[in-house]
Write a protein that holds these residues in place. Structure first.
Motif, PDB file in Angstrom:
ATOM      1  N   ASP A  76      -4.499   7.056 -24.331  1.00 10.28           N
ATOM      2  CA  ASP A  76      -5.347   8.050 -24.974  1.00 10.28           C
ATOM      3  C   ASP A  76      -6.529   7.577 -25.716  1.00 10.28           C
ATOM      4  N   ARG A  77      -7.184   8.683 -26.253  1.00  5.13           N
ATOM      5  CA  ARG A  77      -8.610   8.252 -26.780  1.00  5.13           C
ATOM      6  C   ARG A  77      -8.290   7.357 -27.488  1.00  5.13           C
ATOM      7  N   GLU A  78      -7.316   7.266 -28.115  1.00  8.79           N
ATOM      8  CA  GLU A  78      -7.563   5.658 -29.489  1.00  8.79           C
ATOM      9  C   GLU A  78      -6.659   4.238 -29.127  1.00  8.79           C
ATOM     10  N   GLN A  79      -6.249   4.890 -27.722  1.00  6.93           N
ATOM     11  CA  GLN A  79      -6.108   3.719 -26.947  1.00  6.93           C
ATOM     12  C   GLN A  79      -4.592   3.164 -27.518  1.00  6.93           C
ATOM     13  N   THR A  80      -3.991   3.735 -28.157  1.00 10.14           N
ATOM     14  CA  THR A  80      -2.526   3.875 -29.119  1.00 10.14           C
ATOM     15  C   THR A  80      -2.053   3.319 -28.327  1.00 10.14           C
ATOM     16  N   TRP A  81      -1.672   3.773 -26.905  1.00  9.85           N
ATOM     17  CA  TRP A  81      -0.414   3.664 -25.854  1.00  9.85           C
ATOM     18  C   TRP A  81      -1.432   3.095 -24.792  1.00  9.85           C
ATOM     19  N   CYS A  82      -0.210   2.997 -23.733  1.00  3.99           N
ATOM     20  CA  CYS A  82      -0.837   2.817 -22.328  1.00  3.99           C
ATOM     21  C   CYS A  82       0.198   2.959 -21.440  1.00  3.99           C
ATOM     22  N   ASP A  83       0.231   4.139 -20.732  1.00  2.92           N
ATOM     23  CA  ASP A  83       1.209   4.385 -19.180  1.00  2.92           C
ATOM     24  C   ASP A  83       1.097   3.600 -18.464  1.00  2.92           C
ATOM     25  N   LEU A  84       1.438   3.295 -17.405  1.00  3.44           N
ATOM     26  CA  LEU A  84       1.561   2.533 -16.197  1.00  3.44           C
ATOM     27  C   LEU A  84       2.195   4.116 -15.317  1.00  3.44           C
ATOM     28  N   LEU A  85       1.706   4.016 -14.194  1.00  3.89           N
ATOM     29  CA  LEU A  85       1.752   6.032 -13.152  1.00  3.89           C
ATOM     30  C   LEU A  85       2.048   5.146 -11.702  1.00  3.89           C
ATOM     31  N   GLN A  86       2.571   5.971 -11.443  1.00  2.00           N
ATOM     32  CA  GLN A  86       3.488   4.832  -9.959  1.00  2.00           C
ATOM     33  C   GLN A  86       2.637   6.365  -8.889  1.00  2.00           C
ATOM     34  N   ILE A  87       2.232   6.236  -7.982  1.00  6.38           N
ATOM     35  CA  ILE A  87       1.533   7.347  -7.268  1.00  6.38           C
ATOM     36  C   ILE A  87       2.039   7.862  -6.517  1.00  6.38           C
ATOM     37  N   GLU A  88       1.892   8.598  -5.647  1.00  3.84           N
ATOM     38  CA  GLU A  88       2.746   8.558  -3.845  1.00  3.84           C
ATOM     39  C   GLU A  88       0.853   8.975  -3.077  1.00  3.84           C
ATOM     40  N   PRO A  89       0.376   8.251  -2.995  1.00  2.10           N
ATOM     41  CA  PRO A  89      -0.692   8.250  -2.443  1.00  2.10           C
ATOM     42  C   PRO A  89      -0.721   9.199  -0.799  1.00  2.10           C
ATOM     43  N   ASP A  90      -0.160  10.023  -0.298  1.00  2.00           N
ATOM     44  CA  ASP A  90       0.589  11.193   0.440  1.00  2.00           C
ATOM     45  C   ASP A  90       0.679  12.542  -0.175  1.00  2.00           C
TER      46      ASP A  90
ATOM     47  N   LEU B 218       5.781   5.323 -15.264  1.00  2.00           N
ATOM     48  CA  LEU B 218       6.755   4.395 -15.113  1.00  2.00           C
ATOM     49  C   LEU B 218       7.439   3.097 -16.059  1.00  2.00           C
ATOM     50  N   LEU B 219       6.743   3.338 -17.018  1.00  2.00           N
ATOM     51  CA  LEU B 219       6.622   3.127 -19.400  1.00  2.00           C
ATOM     52  C   LEU B 219       5.254   2.944 -19.301  1.00  2.00           C
ATOM     53  N   ARG B 220       5.859   3.204 -21.043  1.00  2.00           N
ATOM     54  CA  ARG B 220       4.480   2.993 -22.014  1.00  2.00           C
ATOM     55  C   ARG B 220       4.615   2.119 -23.032  1.00  2.00           C
ATOM     56  N   ASP B 221       3.732   1.381 -22.754  1.00  2.00           N
ATOM     57  CA  ASP B 221       3.237   0.485 -23.803  1.00  2.00           C
ATOM     58  C   ASP B 221       2.380   0.327 -25.311  1.00  2.00           C
ATOM     59  N   SER B 222       3.140  -0.063 -25.944  1.00  2.00           N
ATOM     60  CA  SER B 222       2.540   0.451 -27.343  1.00  2.00           C
ATOM     61  C   SER B 222       2.290  -0.865 -28.013  1.00  2.00           C
TER      62      SER B 222
ATOM     63  N   THR C  38      12.220  -0.300 -14.486  1.00  2.00           N
ATOM     64  CA  THR C  38      13.134  -0.099 -15.099  1.00  2.00           C
ATOM     65  C   THR C  38      12.663  -2.337 -15.661  1.00  2.00           C
ATOM     66  N   LEU C  39      13.803  -2.227 -16.755  1.00  2.00           N
ATOM     67  CA  LEU C  39      13.437  -3.635 -17.616  1.00  2.00           C
ATOM     68  C   LEU C  39      14.006  -4.563 -17.412  1.00  2.00           C
TER      69      LEU C  39
ATOM     70  N   GLY D 285       0.898  -1.003   0.021  1.00  2.00           N
ATOM     71  CA  GLY D 285       0.536  -0.035   0.236  1.00  2.00           C
ATOM     72  C   GLY D 285       0.890   1.316   0.513  1.00  2.00           C
ATOM     73  N   GLU D 286       2.280   1.310  -0.272  1.00  2.00           N
ATOM     74  CA  GLU D 286       2.663   2.409  -0.423  1.00  2.00           C
ATOM     75  C   GLU D 286       2.687   3.088  -1.457  1.00  2.00           C
ATOM     76  N   HIS D 287       2.402   2.400  -2.680  1.00  2.00           N
ATOM     77  CA  HIS D 287       1.626   3.809  -3.185  1.00  2.00           C
ATOM     78  C   HIS D 287       0.901   2.793  -4.782  1.00  2.00           C
ATOM     79  N   ALA D 288      -0.119   3.855  -4.468  1.00  2.00           N
ATOM     80  CA  ALA D 288      -1.307   3.340  -5.647  1.00  2.00           C
ATOM     81  C   ALA D 288      -0.238   3.357  -7.353  1.00  2.00           C
ATOM     82  N   TYR D 289      -1.609   2.948  -8.249  1.00  2.00           N
ATOM     83  CA  TYR D 289      -0.688   2.890  -9.230  1.00  2.00           C
ATOM     84  C   TYR D 289      -1.854   2.935 -10.300  1.00  2.00           C
ATOM     85  N   ALA D 290      -1.990   3.446 -11.808  1.00  2.00           N
ATOM     86  CA  ALA D 290      -3.326   3.070 -12.724  1.00  2.00           C
ATOM     87  C   ALA D 290      -2.437   3.728 -14.131  1.00  2.00           C
ATOM     88  N   PHE D 291      -3.412   2.525 -14.643  1.00  2.00           N
ATOM     89  CA  PHE D 291      -3.183   2.878 -16.270  1.00  2.00           C
ATOM     90  C   PHE D 291      -3.899   3.494 -16.850  1.00  2.00           C
ATOM     91  N   VAL D 292      -2.636   4.899 -17.571  1.00  2.00           N
ATOM     92  CA  VAL D 292      -4.089   5.598 -18.856  1.00  2.00           C
ATOM     93  C   VAL D 292      -3.676   5.566 -19.743  1.00  2.00           C
TER      94      VAL D 292
END
Length: 739
Positions: A316-330, A337-341, A381-382, A307-314
């Protein structure tokens, strides 16, 4: 697609949350059904409660088994937990409504003004934590503490109770706003104040639940594992178009307005926040790196194991990429962290991250054209591509961190309609195929992962059980179920297409098949992206055709082989699918002399309804079609589904024009039956009306239409079943003498 129902109130009811031929060359005699499982010691095999040596099958001295193999694994004492829940409810002096008491609520305009009861319940081995609303008053309790009234009465539209893992806090939606209540002292914190008909907090709108989070899952809030923080989505629907679904039964009609965006129009805007359970403070997650006007999508939210971090996948509207975000809850600070395509294709919503004990995680991506697992550290990092090859991962079966390996289910390079099991090293150094041949395989590993109890079935095999080694070596077959007598087994084939690729095809013959007769062919399909019509499973009860040859086809974009093949439909719905269907029919009538090439019908529902109408208008292969619940112009469908595959109409005008059945209506020359649910809140009946209008304006007399006034996206009616068969019989006829 294949989507149902608009927005629902969902959890207003009591919810309990408990915190190919043969596979091998060697054959084994048929044996009766037996219960096989690993003994509690993880070493021996238990067969009908008797411990045996897993490799030899010889009985062993029971005294040599540390825990009795005859004992069934201990199941959670859910009965006792439910009894505690019952006592807790009685302590609150209330009783829950029947599960269907508030069924049928469909939109915010129909929220109950004063729900009698709504409950949330968490059960574990130590305590019961619960929340309940009675006559507008919220009560919370924990074991031994009794029920505590929370806040003022007069609550309206209370729903989506979510209890923190530590049992100390309950999140819920009151009316249109999100709130927290402490179970120890009843203190309430309002997390939002601006909720309304167009602003959702902790709750998903129709298109988000349907196309991203899962049908009927409107929950938009997620507790951290410690219960200290709550991540929640807020969705702004202002500016989103409204579509009105009409119930024509009442004299004055009943109207259901629904916020339903369509391709290229305004999408709902989402943002993410983190609430602190201790004081109700809310911090917004910083998504300033993205242009909100571009319509980003928040497609998944979760937490790291501690529980030290939340994460979210974000995306674009056309879903051509996906970002993984690491979130500080406080603070709400977000780090990418990475962008996937996936070059030349879209990016599907990724599965949940799979966390390892060292803080690294497994992330699934189709970046190579095949879905595989990649290991990353918390800095993004991969570390390694854990799996690789011309096959796709479908799911994680077992992770053995001590041994440094993982078992996954997936396709195989030459076989996609079953589940093959693979084993890979977590450092990416080696990938081994454990199961060979066709079949849906499910492996149950022993304690140290050296052996697996492997169960398999396919269309022609009701079930076989093997002992396999970790390297996939056949140790022995322990059981083979008997094929039921007089059960027709579908004929599976891999058919070569015009460009040299192969597709899976299944042929079903009539029950009284006579090879000297000439039969019509009925192809029923779905064919939507990555949605196979054929799976290699055994069915004990199989309906046989009685007057036609049945044909099922996995077109390449619905083959289950991987993104390399699924992407064939990208920006061009219908074209690739039709070519594969044509090739399957051409193969069938060329290799099966009893199939009549002049009498081939196609039918389908939803995406299959689109394909059926599209195929009849754009191909000479099909003599008639039944199109049910179809999208006949993709600009009429919602953007999250449609733009994922077709982009926006502005960015792909040619693709939308080519896929429009309505635009091609003037080409209709052969019989078409159009069927739709008049109250379809998913694929609107507008599609059918616009197609019918275009056919009328073209002067066509080759179509018929049937509406089901009370049906939504799924029509469940014997009338529909009889109608379809009668239409096809009328236009195809039955078996005829050859020659």
């Amino acid at each position: 697609m294949m989507r149902f129902l608009c927005r629902a109130l969902a959890p207003l009811l009591l919810a309990l949350v408990l915190v190919p031929a043969g596979a091998f060359a060697q054959e084994s005699p048929v044996v009766r059904r037996q219960a096989f499982r690993w003994a509690p010691d993880g070493i021996h095999l238990a067969v009908d409660g008797v411990a045996v040596d897993a490799r030899t099958g010889e009985p062993v001295d029971p005294s040599s088994v540390p825990a009795s193999a005859a004992e069934e694994p201990t199941a959670p004492d859910r009965g006792a937990a439910r009894e505690r829940a019952k006592l807790a409810l009685e302590a609150a002096r209330v009783a829950p409504l029947p599960a269907n008491a508030l069924a049928g609520q469909r939109s915010r305009s129909t929220l109950p003004r004063a729900p009698e009861v709504a409950t949330g319940l968490q059960l574990d081995d130590q305590a019961v934590t619960g929340a309940i609303v009675l006559d507008g008053q919220l009560w919370v309790w924990r074991d031994g503490s009794g029920a505590v009234p929370v806040g003022a009465d007069g609550l309206e539209g209370v729903r989506h109770f979510t209890i923190a893992p530590d049992g100390k806090t309950v999140a819920y939606i009151d009316g249109f706003d999100l709130a927290l209540a402490r179970t120890e002292d009843g203190r309430v914190s309002a997390l939002t104040q601006d909720g309304g008909e167009e602003m959702f907090h902790g709750e998903l709108d129709w298109v988000y639940q349907e196309e991203l989070y899962g049908r009927f899952d409107f929950r938009g809030a997620w507790w951290s594992p410690t219960g200290n923080h709550l991540a929640f989505i807020s969705i702004d629907e202002s500016g989103v178009d409204t579509f009105t679904v009409t119930d024509y039964r009442p004299q004055n009609q009943t109207l259901e307005p629904l916020k339903y965006p369509k391709a290229g129009t305004t999408n709902p805007r989402a943002r993410l926040s983190i609430a602190h359970a201790a004081d109700g403070a809310v911090v917004p997650v910083d998504l300033g790196a993205y242009n909100a006007a571009d319509g980003i999508l928040i497609v998944r939210v979760g937490w790291s194991p501690k529980g030290e971090h939340a994460y979210a996948f974000v995306q674009d509207r056309e879903q051509t990429w996906c970002d993984l975000l690491q979130i500080e809850p406080d603070t709400g600070n977000a780090k990418k962290l990475l962008r996937d395509s996936s070059p030349g294709a879209w990016v599907d919503r990724p599965p949940e991250l799979h966390w390892l004990s060292d803080g690294t995680f497994l992330f699934q991506s189709a970046r190579t054209g095949f879905e595989h697992l990649y290991r990353y550290n918390q800095a993004g990092t991969l570390i390694a591509a854990v799996t690789h090859g011309d096959w796709r991962v479908r799911g994680i079966e077992r992770v053995d961190e001590a041994g440094g390996w993982i078992a996954v289910s997936g396709s195989a390079p030459e076989y996609a309609i079953g589940d093959t099991v693979w084993r890979a090293q977590l450092d990416g150094s080696d990938v081994v195929r454990i199961t060979q041949g066709r079949g849906h395989w499910k492996l149950d590993w022993n304690g140290d992962g050296s052996l697996a109890l492997a169960r398999m079935e396919h269309m022609g095999n009701p079930g076989a059980t093997w002992i396999l080694s970790a390297a996939g070596e056949q140790v022995r077959q322990v059981a083979q179920e008997e094929l039921p007598a007089d059960l027709a087994v579908p004929n599976w084939h891999q058919v070569e297409t015009r460009d040299g690729e192969w597709i899976d095809v299944v042929v079903t013959l009539p029950a009284d098949f006579d090879p000297e007769q000439l039969y019509p062919v009925w192809l029923d399909t779905y064919a939507g992206p990555d949605s196979p019509s054929i799976t290699d499973r055994f069915r004990r009860e199989r309906k046989s055709a009685d007057w036609y040859v049945g044909l099922s086809v996995n077109v390449r974009s619905a083959s289950g082989r991987g993104m390399k093949y699924t992407a064939a439909c990208y920006q061009d719905f219908g074209a690739s699918e039709l070519r594969d269907l044509e090739d399957a029919v051409a193969w069938l009538v060329h290799t099966h002399a009893y199939c009549d090439p002049a009498r081939v019908a196609i039918s389908g529902w939803s995406y299959g309804g689109f394909i059926a109408a599209y195929a009849l208008l754009k191909s000479n292969t099909f003599h008639c079609a039944v199109a049910g619940g179809g999208v006949y112009d993709w600009a009429l469908n919602d953007p999250i589904y449609t733009e994922r595959y077709m982009r926006t109409p502005a960015n792909n005008p040619r693709g939308y024009a080519n896929a429009s059945v309505i635009a091609a209506a003037k080409k209709l020359e052969r019989p078409l039956l159009i069927v739709h649910g008049a109250m379809d809140d998913n694929v609107h009946v507008q599609n059918a009306f616009q197609l019918v209008l275009a056919l009328q304006e073209a002067g066509s007399q080759s179509f018929g239409m049937m509406l089901y006034p009370t049906s939504r996206h799924g029509v469940r009616s014997n009338h529909w079943t009889v109608l379809r068969e009668r239409f096809l019989r009328e236009h195809l006829g039955g078996a005829r003498p050859r020659g």
